[in-house]
Design a protein around this motif. Structure first.
Motif, PDB file in Angstrom:
ATOM      1  N   GLU A   6       0.827  -1.205   0.000  1.00 15.86           N
ATOM      2  CA  GLU A   6       0.000   0.000   0.000  1.00 15.86           C
ATOM      3  C   GLU A   6       0.861   1.254   0.000  1.00 15.86           C
ATOM      4  OE1 GLU A   6      -3.173   0.246   2.896  1.00 15.86           O
ATOM      5  OE2 GLU A   6      -3.402  -1.942   2.840  1.00 15.86           O
ATOM      6  N   PHE A   7       1.954   1.223   0.767  1.00 18.00           N
ATOM      7  CA  PHE A   7       2.864   2.366   0.815  1.00 18.00           C
ATOM      8  C   PHE A   7       3.517   2.582  -0.541  1.00 18.00           C
ATOM      9  CE2 PHE A   7       7.057   4.265   1.812  1.00 18.00           C
ATOM     10  CZ  PHE A   7       6.603   5.465   2.316  1.00 18.00           C
ATOM     11  N   LYS A   8       3.932   1.500  -1.203  1.00 18.50           N
ATOM     12  CA  LYS A   8       4.528   1.614  -2.539  1.00 18.50           C
ATOM     13  C   LYS A   8       3.529   2.220  -3.524  1.00 18.50           C
ATOM     14  CE  LYS A   8       7.855  -2.174  -2.351  1.00 18.50           C
ATOM     15  NZ  LYS A   8       8.200  -3.504  -2.889  1.00 18.50           N
ATOM     16  N   THR A   9       2.280   1.789  -3.435  1.00 16.34           N
ATOM     17  CA  THR A   9       1.239   2.332  -4.311  1.00 16.34           C
ATOM     18  C   THR A   9       1.044   3.816  -4.047  1.00 16.34           C
ATOM     19  OG1 THR A   9       0.138   0.181  -4.328  1.00 16.34           O
ATOM     20  CG2 THR A   9      -1.156   2.085  -5.038  1.00 16.34           C
ATOM     21  N   PHE A  10       1.048   4.190  -2.774  1.00 16.63           N
ATOM     22  CA  PHE A  10       0.882   5.590  -2.395  1.00 16.63           C
ATOM     23  C   PHE A  10       2.029   6.444  -2.932  1.00 16.63           C
ATOM     24  CE2 PHE A  10       1.987   8.941   0.685  1.00 16.63           C
ATOM     25  CZ  PHE A  10       0.862   9.728   0.578  1.00 16.63           C
ATOM     26  N   ILE A  11       3.254   5.968  -2.753  1.00 18.40           N
ATOM     27  CA  ILE A  11       4.434   6.721  -3.202  1.00 18.40           C
ATOM     28  C   ILE A  11       4.480   6.797  -4.727  1.00 18.40           C
ATOM     29  CG2 ILE A  11       6.968   6.658  -3.288  1.00 18.40           C
ATOM     30  CD1 ILE A  11       5.820   7.690  -0.666  1.00 18.40           C
ATOM     31  N   ALA A  12       4.043   5.752  -5.395  1.00 17.71           N
ATOM     32  CA  ALA A  12       4.129   5.712  -6.858  1.00 17.71           C
ATOM     33  C   ALA A  12       3.091   6.593  -7.545  1.00 17.71           C
ATOM     34  CB  ALA A  12       3.988   4.272  -7.340  1.00 17.71           C
ATOM     35  N   ARG A  13       2.133   7.097  -6.813  1.00 19.70           N
ATOM     36  CA  ARG A  13       1.132   7.983  -7.422  1.00 19.70           C
ATOM     37  C   ARG A  13       1.814   9.220  -7.977  1.00 19.70           C
ATOM     38  NH1 ARG A  13      -3.585   8.036  -2.906  1.00 19.70           N
ATOM     39  NH2 ARG A  13      -4.242   5.891  -3.179  1.00 19.70           N
ATOM     40  N   GLY A  14       1.335   9.687  -9.091  1.00 18.55           N
ATOM     41  CA  GLY A  14       1.953  10.844  -9.742  1.00 18.55           C
ATOM     42  C   GLY A  14       1.889  12.107  -8.904  1.00 18.55           C
ATOM     43  N   VAL A  16       1.998  12.528  -5.666  1.00 18.48           N
ATOM     44  CA  VAL A  16       2.973  12.546  -4.580  1.00 18.48           C
ATOM     45  C   VAL A  16       4.353  12.896  -5.128  1.00 18.48           C
ATOM     46  CG1 VAL A  16       4.113  11.150  -2.807  1.00 18.48           C
ATOM     47  CG2 VAL A  16       1.653  10.941  -3.172  1.00 18.48           C
ATOM     48  N   ILE A  17       4.697  12.310  -6.249  1.00 16.27           N
ATOM     49  CA  ILE A  17       5.996  12.601  -6.864  1.00 16.27           C
ATOM     50  C   ILE A  17       6.045  14.054  -7.331  1.00 16.27           C
ATOM     51  CG2 ILE A  17       7.512  12.017  -8.808  1.00 16.27           C
ATOM     52  CD1 ILE A  17       6.461   9.093  -8.461  1.00 16.27           C
ATOM     53  N   ASP A  18       4.955  14.539  -7.926  1.00 16.76           N
ATOM     54  CA  ASP A  18       4.888  15.937  -8.343  1.00 16.76           C
ATOM     55  C   ASP A  18       5.063  16.869  -7.153  1.00 16.76           C
ATOM     56  OD1 ASP A  18       4.480  15.100 -10.915  1.00 16.76           O
ATOM     57  OD2 ASP A  18       2.314  15.479 -10.899  1.00 16.76           O
ATOM     58  N   LEU A  19       4.438  16.526  -6.035  1.00 17.62           N
ATOM     59  CA  LEU A  19       4.567  17.335  -4.824  1.00 17.62           C
ATOM     60  C   LEU A  19       6.007  17.356  -4.343  1.00 17.62           C
ATOM     61  CD1 LEU A  19       3.296  18.980  -2.541  1.00 17.62           C
ATOM     62  CD2 LEU A  19       2.836  16.827  -1.369  1.00 17.62           C
ATOM     63  N   ALA A  20       6.667  16.205  -4.359  1.00 15.09           N
ATOM     64  CA  ALA A  20       8.061  16.138  -3.918  1.00 15.09           C
ATOM     65  C   ALA A  20       8.960  16.998  -4.809  1.00 15.09           C
ATOM     66  CB  ALA A  20       8.543  14.690  -3.909  1.00 15.09           C
ATOM     67  N   VAL A  21       8.744  16.904  -6.109  1.00 21.80           N
ATOM     68  CA  VAL A  21       9.526  17.723  -7.042  1.00 21.80           C
ATOM     69  C   VAL A  21       9.256  19.208  -6.797  1.00 21.80           C
ATOM     70  CG1 VAL A  21       9.800  18.320  -9.492  1.00 21.80           C
ATOM     71  CG2 VAL A  21       9.730  15.930  -8.790  1.00 21.80           C
ATOM     72  N   GLY A  22       7.989  19.550  -6.573  1.00 20.28           N
ATOM     73  CA  GLY A  22       7.630  20.948  -6.299  1.00 20.28           C
ATOM     74  C   GLY A  22       8.291  21.476  -5.040  1.00 20.28           C
ATOM     75  N   VAL A  23       8.344  20.662  -3.999  1.00 20.48           N
ATOM     76  CA  VAL A  23       8.979  21.089  -2.748  1.00 20.48           C
ATOM     77  C   VAL A  23      10.475  21.310  -2.954  1.00 20.48           C
ATOM     78  CG1 VAL A  23       9.597  20.316  -0.418  1.00 20.48           C
ATOM     79  CG2 VAL A  23       7.254  20.080  -1.224  1.00 20.48           C
ATOM     80  N   ILE A  24      11.114  20.415  -3.676  1.00 23.11           N
ATOM     81  CA  ILE A  24      12.556  20.552  -3.927  1.00 23.11           C
ATOM     82  C   ILE A  24      12.845  21.798  -4.764  1.00 23.11           C
ATOM     83  CG2 ILE A  24      14.530  19.496  -5.106  1.00 23.11           C
ATOM     84  CD1 ILE A  24      13.289  16.758  -4.247  1.00 23.11           C
ATOM     85  N   ILE A  25      12.092  21.975  -5.834  1.00 18.93           N
ATOM     86  CA  ILE A  25      12.289  23.154  -6.681  1.00 18.93           C
ATOM     87  C   ILE A  25      11.941  24.426  -5.909  1.00 18.93           C
ATOM     88  CG2 ILE A  25      11.415  24.362  -8.731  1.00 18.93           C
ATOM     89  CD1 ILE A  25      11.271  21.643 -10.104  1.00 18.93           C
ATOM     90  N   GLY A  26      10.888  24.364  -5.093  1.00 21.89           N
ATOM     91  CA  GLY A  26      10.513  25.520  -4.274  1.00 21.89           C
ATOM     92  C   GLY A  26      11.613  25.919  -3.310  1.00 21.89           C
TER      93      GLY A  26
END
Length: 142
Positions: A6-14, A16-26
């Protein structure tokens, strides 16, 4: 194993990844904006208002402790010693930084909106009486 998958499915969602990229770029963008403010804009503002370091402008409200070891004109030293102060220069610097960041984000959103294709106008809802008349017409045709 159920919770791991379930955690892998949650992390693999687009999203969540978009949010992580946004936080890093921010975070990187915040650093660039801070440098723009501290190294380019605030020195000009300080030159206009007659100060070299704008964050050194403050109003001391409390007494300096007898055990104070440092520069009594230094905002950072007095703040570290716990002296009550109104750090209006530091606040002004942070405020200018915020305004610059907000303006740059505004310009970015405006540019992104120009690159996006225009939305098709939404079809207007057909009034109820017209729908009813169409149903009557179709029934009469039968």
């Amino acid at each position: 194993m159920g919770i791991v998958s379930e955690f892998k499915t949650f992390i693999a969602r687009g999203n969540v990844i978009d949010l992580a990229v946004g936080v890093i770029i921010g975070g990187a963008f915040g650093t660039i904006t801070k440098s723009l403010t501290d190294d380019i804009i605030m020195p000009v503002v300080a030159a206009i208002f007659g100060g070299v370091d704008f964050s050194s402008h403050f109003i001391r409200l409390g007494e300096i402790p007898a055990t104070f070891k440092g520069n009594p004109a230094s905002y950072a030293d007095l703040k570290a010693a716990g002296v009550a102060m109104l750090g209006w220069g530091e606040f002004f610097t942070v405020f200018v930084n915020f305004v610059i960041l907000a303006f740059i984000i505004f310009l970015m959103i405006k540019a992104i909106n120009k690159m996006m294709p225009p939305e098709a106008p939404a079809a207007e809802a057909t009034p109820e009486d017209v729908l009813l008349l169409r149903e009557i017409r179709d029934s009469l045709k039968k």
